[in-house]
Design a protein around this motif. Structure first.
Motif, mmCIF file in Angstrom:
data_model
loop_
_atom_site.group_PDB
_atom_site.id
_atom_site.type_symbol
_atom_site.label_atom_id
_atom_site.label_comp_id
_atom_site.label_asym_id
_atom_site.label_seq_id
_atom_site.Cartn_x
_atom_site.Cartn_y
_atom_site.Cartn_z
ATOM 1 N N HIS A 27 0.807 -1.217 0.000
ATOM 2 C CA HIS A 27 0.000 0.000 0.000
ATOM 3 C C HIS A 27 0.842 1.270 0.000
ATOM 4 C CE1 HIS A 27 -3.811 -2.055 0.431
ATOM 5 N NE2 HIS A 27 -3.240 -2.839 1.327
ATOM 6 N N MET A 28 2.144 1.130 0.172
ATOM 7 C CA MET A 28 2.991 2.318 0.285
ATOM 8 C C MET A 28 3.894 2.539 -0.925
ATOM 9 S SD MET A 28 4.105 2.142 4.275
ATOM 10 C CE MET A 28 5.001 3.672 4.204
ATOM 11 N N THR A 29 4.248 1.477 -1.635
ATOM 12 C CA THR A 29 5.216 1.616 -2.725
ATOM 13 C C THR A 29 4.748 0.818 -3.935
ATOM 14 O OG1 THR A 29 6.524 -0.296 -2.035
ATOM 15 C CG2 THR A 29 7.138 1.834 -1.102
ATOM 16 N N SER A 30 5.422 1.056 -5.038
ATOM 17 C CA SER A 30 5.166 0.249 -6.223
ATOM 18 C C SER A 30 6.281 -0.788 -6.337
ATOM 19 C CB SER A 30 5.100 1.140 -7.462
ATOM 20 O OG SER A 30 6.337 1.801 -7.639
ATOM 21 N N ASN A 31 6.316 -1.480 -7.433
ATOM 22 C CA ASN A 31 7.322 -2.530 -7.605
ATOM 23 C C ASN A 31 8.686 -1.955 -7.947
ATOM 24 O OD1 ASN A 31 5.566 -4.722 -7.156
ATOM 25 N ND2 ASN A 31 4.732 -4.457 -9.208
ATOM 26 N N VAL A 32 9.692 -2.754 -7.711
ATOM 27 C CA VAL A 32 11.056 -2.381 -8.057
ATOM 28 C C VAL A 32 11.199 -2.474 -9.578
ATOM 29 C CG1 VAL A 32 13.488 -2.992 -7.763
ATOM 30 C CG2 VAL A 32 11.887 -3.276 -5.863
ATOM 31 N N ALA A 33 11.887 -1.511 -10.187
ATOM 32 C CA ALA A 33 12.101 -1.499 -11.635
ATOM 33 C C ALA A 33 12.984 -2.676 -12.059
ATOM 34 C CB ALA A 33 12.736 -0.181 -12.047
ATOM 35 N N ASN A 34 12.929 -3.026 -13.330
ATOM 36 C CA ASN A 34 13.656 -4.192 -13.851
ATOM 37 C C ASN A 34 15.166 -4.095 -13.677
ATOM 38 O OD1 ASN A 34 11.308 -5.445 -14.605
ATOM 39 N ND2 ASN A 34 11.401 -4.768 -16.732
ATOM 40 N N VAL A 35 15.753 -2.952 -13.981
ATOM 41 C CA VAL A 35 17.211 -2.823 -13.906
ATOM 42 C C VAL A 35 17.718 -3.068 -12.481
ATOM 43 C CG1 VAL A 35 19.158 -1.248 -14.207
ATOM 44 C CG2 VAL A 35 17.389 -1.395 -15.967
ATOM 45 N N PRO A 36 17.155 -2.415 -11.464
ATOM 46 C CA PRO A 36 17.616 -2.710 -10.109
ATOM 47 C C PRO A 36 17.383 -4.174 -9.698
ATOM 48 C CG PRO A 36 16.416 -0.644 -10.128
ATOM 49 C CD PRO A 36 16.235 -1.267 -11.477
ATOM 50 N N GLN A 37 16.291 -4.779 -10.165
ATOM 51 C CA GLN A 37 16.051 -6.191 -9.843
ATOM 52 C C GLN A 37 17.168 -7.064 -10.393
ATOM 53 O OE1 GLN A 37 12.123 -7.976 -10.412
ATOM 54 N NE2 GLN A 37 11.279 -5.898 -10.575
ATOM 55 N N ARG A 38 17.516 -6.844 -11.647
ATOM 56 C CA ARG A 38 18.579 -7.643 -12.286
ATOM 57 C C ARG A 38 19.929 -7.377 -11.618
ATOM 58 N NH1 ARG A 38 16.112 -11.796 -14.554
ATOM 59 N NH2 ARG A 38 14.485 -11.090 -15.937
ATOM 60 N N ALA A 39 20.181 -6.138 -11.273
ATOM 61 C CA ALA A 39 21.442 -5.799 -10.593
ATOM 62 C C ALA A 39 21.510 -6.489 -9.232
ATOM 63 C CB ALA A 39 21.570 -4.291 -10.435
ATOM 64 N N ALA A 40 20.395 -6.516 -8.520
ATOM 65 C CA ALA A 40 20.366 -7.168 -7.204
ATOM 66 C C ALA A 40 20.585 -8.669 -7.334
ATOM 67 C CB ALA A 40 19.045 -6.879 -6.501
ATOM 68 N N ILE A 41 19.978 -9.278 -8.338
ATOM 69 C CA ILE A 41 20.172 -10.721 -8.564
ATOM 70 C C ILE A 41 21.640 -11.011 -8.854
ATOM 71 C CG2 ILE A 41 19.676 -12.620 -10.157
ATOM 72 C CD1 ILE A 41 16.794 -11.406 -10.374
ATOM 73 N N ALA A 42 22.243 -10.193 -9.713
ATOM 74 C CA ALA A 42 23.663 -10.375 -10.027
ATOM 75 C C ALA A 42 24.526 -10.174 -8.783
ATOM 76 C CB ALA A 42 24.090 -9.407 -11.129
ATOM 77 N N ALA A 43 24.167 -9.190 -7.966
ATOM 78 C CA ALA A 43 24.959 -8.902 -6.767
ATOM 79 C C ALA A 43 24.913 -10.055 -5.773
ATOM 80 C CB ALA A 43 24.466 -7.617 -6.114
ATOM 81 N N VAL A 44 23.721 -10.532 -5.448
ATOM 82 C CA VAL A 44 23.629 -11.578 -4.430
ATOM 83 C C VAL A 44 24.076 -12.938 -4.954
ATOM 84 C CG1 VAL A 44 21.851 -10.393 -3.106
ATOM 85 C CG2 VAL A 44 21.171 -12.068 -4.827
ATOM 86 N N GLY A 45 24.110 -13.100 -6.268
ATOM 87 C CA GLY A 45 24.554 -14.370 -6.834
ATOM 88 C C GLY A 45 26.026 -14.396 -7.179
ATOM 89 N N GLY A 46 26.690 -13.293 -7.011
ATOM 90 C CA GLY A 46 28.090 -13.197 -7.417
ATOM 91 C C GLY A 46 29.066 -13.406 -6.276
ATOM 92 N N ASP A 47 30.312 -13.169 -6.596
ATOM 93 C CA ASP A 47 31.422 -13.288 -5.660
ATOM 94 C C ASP A 47 31.285 -12.201 -4.590
ATOM 95 O OD1 ASP A 47 33.865 -13.346 -4.356
ATOM 96 O OD2 ASP A 47 35.046 -13.408 -6.189
ATOM 97 N N LEU A 48 31.554 -12.538 -3.356
ATOM 98 C CA LEU A 48 31.402 -11.592 -2.247
ATOM 99 C C LEU A 48 32.666 -10.787 -1.952
ATOM 100 C CD1 LEU A 48 29.239 -13.656 0.268
ATOM 101 C CD2 LEU A 48 28.507 -11.908 -1.344
ATOM 102 N N ASP A 49 33.741 -11.007 -2.699
ATOM 103 C CA ASP A 49 34.981 -10.271 -2.442
ATOM 104 C C ASP A 49 34.765 -8.757 -2.530
ATOM 105 O OD1 ASP A 49 36.342 -12.613 -1.994
ATOM 106 O OD2 ASP A 49 37.264 -12.689 -3.998
#
Length: 158
Positions: A27-49
């Protein structure tokens, strides 16, 4: 992952808490845009160094901004425990002459405007967070920019 401004996040919580949070968020926000979603997936799935390196760099900046703010007479800043911001009590700077012009701020909103106009340092007034008498400073910037901003602030206060 230093994705400031992209507003991507997730919650790990007991099911009743997660359901309540989902209702509120829906009720407070809309959905996250596609680019940030893909960036987040790449970030959490990648190397943590890179994450460890960023964490160390932000810790250095966090310590530097807290030390610089606490070195200014009239400012008290506790050490932040999250995010990229220092939230400093600047009430000791209110109602006193500051800067080369001897300007006097009666609120942190006025102080933030004066600091920007006269010292070219950006801060968000505490009134935006229901905390008058405080300023929020970002330390999500280059080390030399942070040092220069704090130098300007300190020189402006005098």
């Amino acid at each position: 992952y230093a994705m400031t401004g992209w507003r991507v996040g997730w919650l790990v919580a007991p099911e009743p808490v997660a359901k309540a949070a989902a209702k509120l968020q829906g009720h407070m926000t809309s959905n996250v845009a596609n680019v940030p979603q893909r960036a987040a997936i790449a970030a959490v799935g990648g190397d943590l160094d890179a994450v460890y390196a960023m964490r160390e760099a932000f810790d250095v900046r966090r310590k530097a901004i807290v030390a610089a703010l606490n070195a200014i007479d009239g400012v008290h800043c506790p050490t932040p425990t999250g995010a990229f911001y220092a939230f400093a009590d600047v009430s000791g700077l209110l109602n006193r002459p500051l800067g080369a012009n001897g300007s006097v701020a009666t609120s942190s909103a006025e102080l933030a405007a004066m600091l920007l106009d006269e010292a070219h340092v950006a801060a968000v007034p505490g009134e935006a967070f229901g905390a008058p008498g405080y300023l929020r400073f970002s330390y999500a910037l280059a080390d030399d920019q942070l040092a220069e901003g704090m130098r300007r602030f300190q020189a402006w206060v005098g």
